[in-house]
Design an enzyme around this catalytic site. Sequence first.
Site, PDB file in Angstrom:
ATOM      1  N   LYS A 139       0.834  -1.207   0.000  1.00 35.13           N
ATOM      2  CA  LYS A 139       0.000   0.000   0.000  1.00 35.13           C
ATOM      3  C   LYS A 139       0.869   1.257   0.000  1.00 35.13           C
ATOM      4  CE  LYS A 139      -3.907   1.819   2.795  1.00 35.13           C
ATOM      5  NZ  LYS A 139      -4.743   1.539   3.984  1.00 35.13           N
ATOM      6  N   SER A 175      -9.620   1.340   2.942  1.00 35.69           N
ATOM      7  CA  SER A 175      -8.763   2.203   2.182  1.00 35.69           C
ATOM      8  C   SER A 175      -7.692   1.462   1.384  1.00 35.69           C
ATOM      9  CB  SER A 175      -8.090   3.215   3.118  1.00 35.69           C
ATOM     10  OG  SER A 175      -7.187   2.600   3.999  1.00 35.69           O
ATOM     11  N   SER A 188      -9.906  -1.027   6.891  1.00 32.92           N
ATOM     12  CA  SER A 188      -9.206  -0.875   5.611  1.00 32.92           C
ATOM     13  C   SER A 188      -8.501  -2.130   5.133  1.00 32.92           C
ATOM     14  CB  SER A 188      -8.167   0.240   5.729  1.00 32.92           C
ATOM     15  OG  SER A 188      -8.785   1.488   5.896  1.00 32.92           O
TER      16      SER A 188
END
Lengths: 470, 470
Positions: free
Chosen positions: B79, B153, B177
Site C-alpha cells: 500500500k 482504504s 481498511s
Amino acid sequence: VAWQSEDGSLDLKTLRNAYESGSTSPCEVIDAVYDRIAKRGEDHVWIHLVPREDALAQAAALEKTGKTAPLWGIPCAIKDNIDVPGLPSTSALPPLRKIAARTGRTIQRILDAGAIVVGKTNMDQLAVGLVGVRSPYGIARNAFNGDFIPGGSSSGSGVAVGAGLVSFAFGNDAAGSGRVPAAFNNVVGIKPTPGIISNTSVCGRGTAKSLETLSIFALTVTDGMEILRLVAGYDREDWFSKREADSCDLAVRAGNWPFRFAIPRPSQMQFFGDSEAERLFQENVRQLEKLGGKVQEIEYTPFEDAQRMLYEGPFLAERQASVEDLVRGHEAALHPVTREILETSMHWSAVDAYRAIHKLADLRRIARNLLAGCDVMAVPTTPTIYTIAEVEADPIRLNARLGTYTNFVNLMEMCAVAVPAGFREDGMPLGLTVLGEPFKDSVAASVAARLQSANAFPLGATKTPFPAHW
Amino acid sequence: VAWQSEDGSLDLKTLRNAYESGSTSPCEVIDAVYDRIAKRGEDHVWIHLVPREDALAQAAALEKTGKTAPLWGIPCAIKDNIDVPGLPSTSALPPLRKIAARTGRTIQRILDAGAIVVGKTNMDQLAVGLVGVRSPYGIARNAFNGDFIPGGSSSGSGVAVGAGLVSFAFGNDAAGSGRVPAAFNNVVGIKPTPGIISNTSVCGRGTAKSLETLSIFALTVTDGMEILRLVAGYDREDWFSKREADSCDLAVRAGNWPFRFAIPRPSQMQFFGDSEAERLFQENVRQLEKLGGKVQEIEYTPFEDAQRMLYEGPFLAERQASVEDLVRGHEAALHPVTREILETSMHWSAVDAYRAIHKLADLRRIARNLLAGCDVMAVPTTPTIYTIAEVEADPIRLNARLGTYTNFVNLMEMCAVAVPAGFREDGMPLGLTVLGEPFKDSVAASVAARLQSANAFPLGATKTPFPAHW
C-alpha cells in the site's frame, strides 16, 4: 514483645511471630492500635475512624477462626476514595459522602484474607495533589514533624503506616500519590505497573482512570510485595486491567546478584536548593553500588518532558472527565486549588489530547531504549520536602516541584517502589524510588528490598530498627 | 502448471511447488505477473508500478542465491502509505510524494525474506475511508466488476491479490481498511491484534496510530498467517508495539475440534436491504456449525456503540493529530470528502476525548464479558457492497455503513480474519470476518481457515479452485 513497646513496629513478620508464639491476640493488637491512635489526638489522619468496639468485635470474631487466613488479625487503613463495605467514602469532598455497599476485588481480597480495617484515611481532595494539604478534613499530621506536609494525595495512609498505627495501608497513585507520602513518612510505597491490580475498589470514577493504580504503603518492601501478590491479577471488571497481571513476577529475590541501574545525569537533576536531599540521593547511589549495582547515567530529558506533560498538558482533561459526574452540583464544595487545576483542563481540544498521547508514546519509546541495558532506574522520590506554610503560600508551583521524579512514571507505564532514603539534618525523612519497566515489579522490588535492608533505617517513625529477620 | 494458466493462482503453496519442481523460476513468474498487469490495462491499482526490468533484475539476482529465503521469489504489493526503500510513497496525496530511503522492520523482513515488490498500491487518501474511491490516482478496478467499489482504504492491495497479480499484499487497517477490500475482491484479510506487528513501515504519521495495524491480504488464511508469523514481534521503535507480540500464538491449527462462536442477535443485525448479504451470512453460520461450531447469539449493542464512536466521536481527532504535520501546506490537494471528515474532528475538546476513551474502555470490558464463553465471534465483513455511482452520490453515509461490522474491532483491541463468504446473485463477492479477543489470532485464523477450506470458493477472481493441498 517488640510490637508492644510504645511505638513498636507492626510489620507483618513481627505481628505474625507474636501471634504464632501465642504472646498476643488480634484483640490485644487492635486495642493497642486504638491506644496509639488516641494518643496522637487530633491528627487528621482519618476521615472516618472505625469505632474501637467494631474493630474489636471483628478481631474477636477472627479469633474464633483458625490462623490460616493470610492477613489474619493484621490492622490496615484505606484511603477515603476507596470503598470498604459498610464504611463511608468521601474522596475528601464532603457532599460525596456515601456508605459503600460493596467494594472491588482488590479490597475484598484484603478483607477475605483476615485484615482488619481501622479507618478511611485523609487525602488531597479527589486525589489531586502531592502535598496532603488540600482537604476539608484538615492536614494529616506528618509522622515526624507537624510543621511539614505529610505528602499526598494519600496523606493519611502514609502517616498511618509511618506513625505505627497500622501494618499497611492502601492508597492510589496517578502522579505520585502513593510514593510522596511514603517518602515524607519514612515508609515503603509500592506503586505497581498500572493494570496489575484491579482499580474497581476506587469509588465513583474519582481519579484519572487510565493513568492510575491502587498502591500499597508498608513498613518493608517484603511486606508491601506480599500484599501486592495477594491482590494482583487480571480483572474483567476493570476497564484498564492488564492480562499480564496473571503471569507477572512479583517475587522479592534476596541474594547478592549484580545489577545495572540507571540514574539521571547529575547535571539534569533538580533539588531546588535542598543540598541535604542531594546528599541523601548520592549516598543511596553509593549504597546501591556497594550492593553490586553498576550505575549508568542516562539522558533524563524524555522523562522530564513526560513529567511536565502531566500537569501542563491535556492529560489533566482525563481528571476532569473522570470526576465531572461526581462533582456536578458540588462545585461550591471544591477546594479552591483543586477547582483551579480542574478548570485549566477545559481549554484543550481533542486534537491537542491526541497530539499529547502521540508525543507521550514517542517519549515512552525513547525512554525504553535509554533503559535497555539497565535492570532498574533510581531517582529521588521527591527533590525536597516543604513545610505546610511554604505550600500554602505557593500551592500550585511547589506541588508541581514535588512531582519532578514521580509524574512521568505512570505515563511511562512503569512500576515503582519507594523506600526510605535517610534523614535530613532537620530530622525529616526523604525517599529513593526504584523504577522498573512495565511488569518488572519483581526486579524493582528486589533491588529496593536490598537497599532497605542495607540502609537498615528504623521503620517509619517508630524506634524499631529494620528487622534483622528479613 | 496451474499457475501458468491465464489467471492461475499465485498462492504460496502453488508457487513453491512450481519452484521446487524446477518447472519455473522467479524471472518467469515476474514476467507472467507483468503480463497480467499489462492485460488489465488502466486499472488504477498502482500508484507506482516498479518497472518490469527492475523487478526482473531482482528476480535474476535471487536466482543466483539458494532457495532458502522463506519468501524466495514471491511477488507482492505494498500500500502506498507504507515505505519501501527506493520507491516513492504518497499516501494518495500527491504533494507528499517522496522516495523512501528506508523502511521499518515489518516490510524489511519481507524484503529480506526474498519477496519481490511489484508496486505501491492505490488507496483512499490518507487511509481515510472504506470505499476506495477517494484517491486522485483513480479508482482501483474491482477484480470482479468495475462498476462496484473495490473497498478501501487498501483498495489497490485488495484488488492486486484478488485479480491474481501478486501472492500477497500489505495494507493497513484502522476502521476496516484491511478487511473491506478483502471482502469485495474475494480474498483473505488478516488484521492482527494491534501491536503484534510493527507499524514503523508506515510513512510519516499517516494514520491514527494507536488504533491502527498493518494488515495482510492473501489468497488463503494459511498464506496470510505465514506472512504474519514472519513479521510479528515486539518492536522497541514502534510507539504502540506490544510485548505480547513475542509470545503470541499465530499458528493455524487444522483438525475437527469443537468451538463456540458468537454472532450478533439477528434482530440487531443490519444489511441495509441486501437480502443476498443476509443469506450469505446465514449460510456461513450454518457452515461453521457443520464444522463443529456451537453458535451463541449475543447482545450486539456495545459493539454497535463502539463502532459508532469511531466516526461520530472525538476519536477522529486522533486522525487529525496524526496527519496534520503531513498535510500542513497541502490542504488544497486534499480530497474534498477527506477534508470534510478531518474538519469534523476540530470541535471536540480534550475532556470529550477522555470521556470517549473512558466510555470505550467500559464498552470493551462489557464486550469481553459477553464473549467470555466463546472462542471467536463471526460477523459479516460488510453489510453490503455499493457501486461507485452510489458512493459518489452519498459518499459519507454509505462509507459509514460499510464500517458496521469493522469499525469497533481495533477500538476493542480485537484481531480479525476476513474470509470470502460467497457470491451474490449478481456475482459480487462478500466476506465473513472471524473476530478474536486480543492475542487470540491463532484461534480466529484457525476457525477462518476451516471455513475457507469447507467453502472452497475459487481463489480471488481467478478460476483456481481452493487448493486441495491445504
